[in-house]
Design a protein around this motif. Structure first.
Motif, PDB file in Angstrom:
ATOM      1  N   ASP A  17      35.018  36.777  40.843  1.00  0.00           N
ATOM      2  CA  ASP A  17      36.239  36.763  40.040  1.00  0.00           C
ATOM      3  C   ASP A  17      36.577  35.406  39.427  1.00  0.00           C
ATOM      4  O   ASP A  17      37.068  35.334  38.302  1.00  0.00           O
ATOM      5  CB  ASP A  17      37.426  37.253  40.875  1.00  0.00           C
ATOM      6  CG  ASP A  17      37.438  38.769  41.046  1.00  0.00           C
ATOM      7  OD1 ASP A  17      36.624  39.441  40.378  1.00  0.00           O
ATOM      8  OD2 ASP A  17      38.246  39.268  41.857  1.00  0.00           O
ATOM      9  N   TYR A  38      33.005  33.496  36.897  1.00  0.00           N
ATOM     10  CA  TYR A  38      32.331  34.055  35.718  1.00  0.00           C
ATOM     11  C   TYR A  38      32.097  32.991  34.645  1.00  0.00           C
ATOM     12  O   TYR A  38      31.081  33.018  33.941  1.00  0.00           O
ATOM     13  CB  TYR A  38      33.157  35.197  35.125  1.00  0.00           C
ATOM     14  CG  TYR A  38      32.999  36.521  35.834  1.00  0.00           C
ATOM     15  CD1 TYR A  38      31.824  37.254  35.742  1.00  0.00           C
ATOM     16  CD2 TYR A  38      34.054  37.061  36.568  1.00  0.00           C
ATOM     17  CE1 TYR A  38      31.687  38.484  36.378  1.00  0.00           C
ATOM     18  CE2 TYR A  38      33.934  38.289  37.213  1.00  0.00           C
ATOM     19  CZ  TYR A  38      32.751  38.994  37.113  1.00  0.00           C
ATOM     20  OH  TYR A  38      32.622  40.203  37.749  1.00  0.00           O
ATOM     21  N   GLN A  69      32.419  45.158  34.173  1.00  0.00           N
ATOM     22  CA  GLN A  69      33.246  43.955  34.260  1.00  0.00           C
ATOM     23  C   GLN A  69      32.844  42.930  33.194  1.00  0.00           C
ATOM     24  O   GLN A  69      33.692  42.326  32.537  1.00  0.00           O
ATOM     25  CB  GLN A  69      33.117  43.323  35.648  1.00  0.00           C
ATOM     26  CG  GLN A  69      34.028  43.903  36.691  1.00  0.00           C
ATOM     27  CD  GLN A  69      35.494  43.653  36.386  1.00  0.00           C
ATOM     28  OE1 GLN A  69      35.890  42.569  35.948  1.00  0.00           O
ATOM     29  NE2 GLN A  69      36.322  44.660  36.608  1.00  0.00           N
ATOM     30  N   LYS A 114      33.982  44.219  29.849  1.00  0.00           N
ATOM     31  CA  LYS A 114      35.449  44.166  29.767  1.00  0.00           C
ATOM     32  C   LYS A 114      35.933  42.743  29.482  1.00  0.00           C
ATOM     33  O   LYS A 114      36.889  42.536  28.733  1.00  0.00           O
ATOM     34  CB  LYS A 114      36.038  44.664  31.089  1.00  0.00           C
ATOM     35  CG  LYS A 114      37.556  44.621  31.166  1.00  0.00           C
ATOM     36  CD  LYS A 114      38.035  45.120  32.528  1.00  0.00           C
ATOM     37  CE  LYS A 114      39.539  45.006  32.665  1.00  0.00           C
ATOM     38  NZ  LYS A 114      39.998  45.457  34.014  1.00  0.00           N
ATOM     39  N   ARG A 115      35.254  41.762  30.071  1.00  0.00           N
ATOM     40  CA  ARG A 115      35.652  40.368  29.907  1.00  0.00           C
ATOM     41  C   ARG A 115      35.042  39.721  28.666  1.00  0.00           C
ATOM     42  O   ARG A 115      35.344  38.565  28.356  1.00  0.00           O
ATOM     43  CB  ARG A 115      35.255  39.565  31.155  1.00  0.00           C
ATOM     44  CG  ARG A 115      35.994  39.987  32.425  1.00  0.00           C
ATOM     45  CD  ARG A 115      35.338  39.398  33.669  1.00  0.00           C
ATOM     46  NE  ARG A 115      35.991  39.843  34.889  1.00  0.00           N
ATOM     47  CZ  ARG A 115      36.883  39.168  35.586  1.00  0.00           C
ATOM     48  NH1 ARG A 115      37.262  37.961  35.157  1.00  0.00           N
ATOM     49  NH2 ARG A 115      37.409  39.656  36.688  1.00  0.00           N
TER      50      ARG A 115
END
Length: 219
Positions: A124, A127, A161, A164-165
């Motif tokens: 988390d 990244y 993920q 999404k980011r």
């Protein structure tokens, strides 16, 4: 683009130069080098001198996978030896963000390796200093283990993920990667594949033949 990297832990250590030249001719994308300390995993892998020797033989990128306790002690050393990429285990360091930032500061690609039971939550807050994530699809330490089926969902979750980011992070899969597991890994978002005894080093063909068959699965 999907990439294939032979696991040099599986190569013929008495015939390293010839094997690498054959693999270079077969157009592999990089080489994966497992370094183990007998502490973080119950086995000993390749070492610094091996990395230096491989660097002399090939110009392909070298992906050093540090399966060691407190990997921060070795980052500079393996960078100097010729590594282009270094992955460290989230479970093995108390300073994951700092270690990844150090790898990048040396001009290398930084990877986070996570064991099968490790949650993706460890990523988390790192990244932004991660170039690739190594999802272990077996428990690390030994070749020839069975792929853990629940990891397919983990690959998909990580892929979601990353998307999404809006990030550009590769997903590397390591452990029993071959014709029976590559299609679903690919469908779920994997982009880098470590070829060991189930693929590149299969007894079914020569190294060149095995690379060709494996790369056909990645198209």
């Amino acid at each position: 683009m999907n990439k294939l990297g032979p696991s040099l832990m599986c190569t013929d250590l008495g015939n390293v130069e010839q094997d690498i030249k054959e693999l270079d001719n077969a157009a592999v994308d990089f080489y994966h080098i497992d370094v183990m300390d007998g502490v973080f995993v119950p086995n000993f892998g390749l070492n610094l001198d091996f990395v230096k020797r491989v660097r002399e033989i090939t110009e392909k990128p070298l992906d050093v996978h540090l399966m060691v306790t407190d990997p921060s002690r070795y980052i500079d050393t393996f960078a100097e030896a010729g590594a282009d990429m270094i992955s460290i285990h989230a479970e093995a360091t108390t300073n994951l963000q700092g270690d990844l930032a150090r790898i990048q500061a040396l001009g290398l690609k930084a990877g986070v390796a996570i064991n099968p039971a490790t949650s993706l939550n460890v990523l988390d807050y790192v990244y932004d200093v991660t170039d690739y994530v190594v999802i272990m699809t077996v428990n690390p330490g030994f070749a020839g283990q069975r792929f853990i089926p629940s990891i397919y969902n983990k690959i998909q979750e990580l892929s979601d993920q990353i998307r999404k980011r809006g990030l550009n992070i590769d997903i590397q899969v390591d452990g029993n990667i071959g014709k029976n597991t590559i299609p679903k890994c690919k469908a779920n978002g994997a982009t880098m594949y470590i070829g060991g005894t189930s693929a590149v080093y299969s007894s079914a063909g020569t190294l060149e033949e095995n690379v060709k068959k494996t790369k056909e699965l990645l198209v």
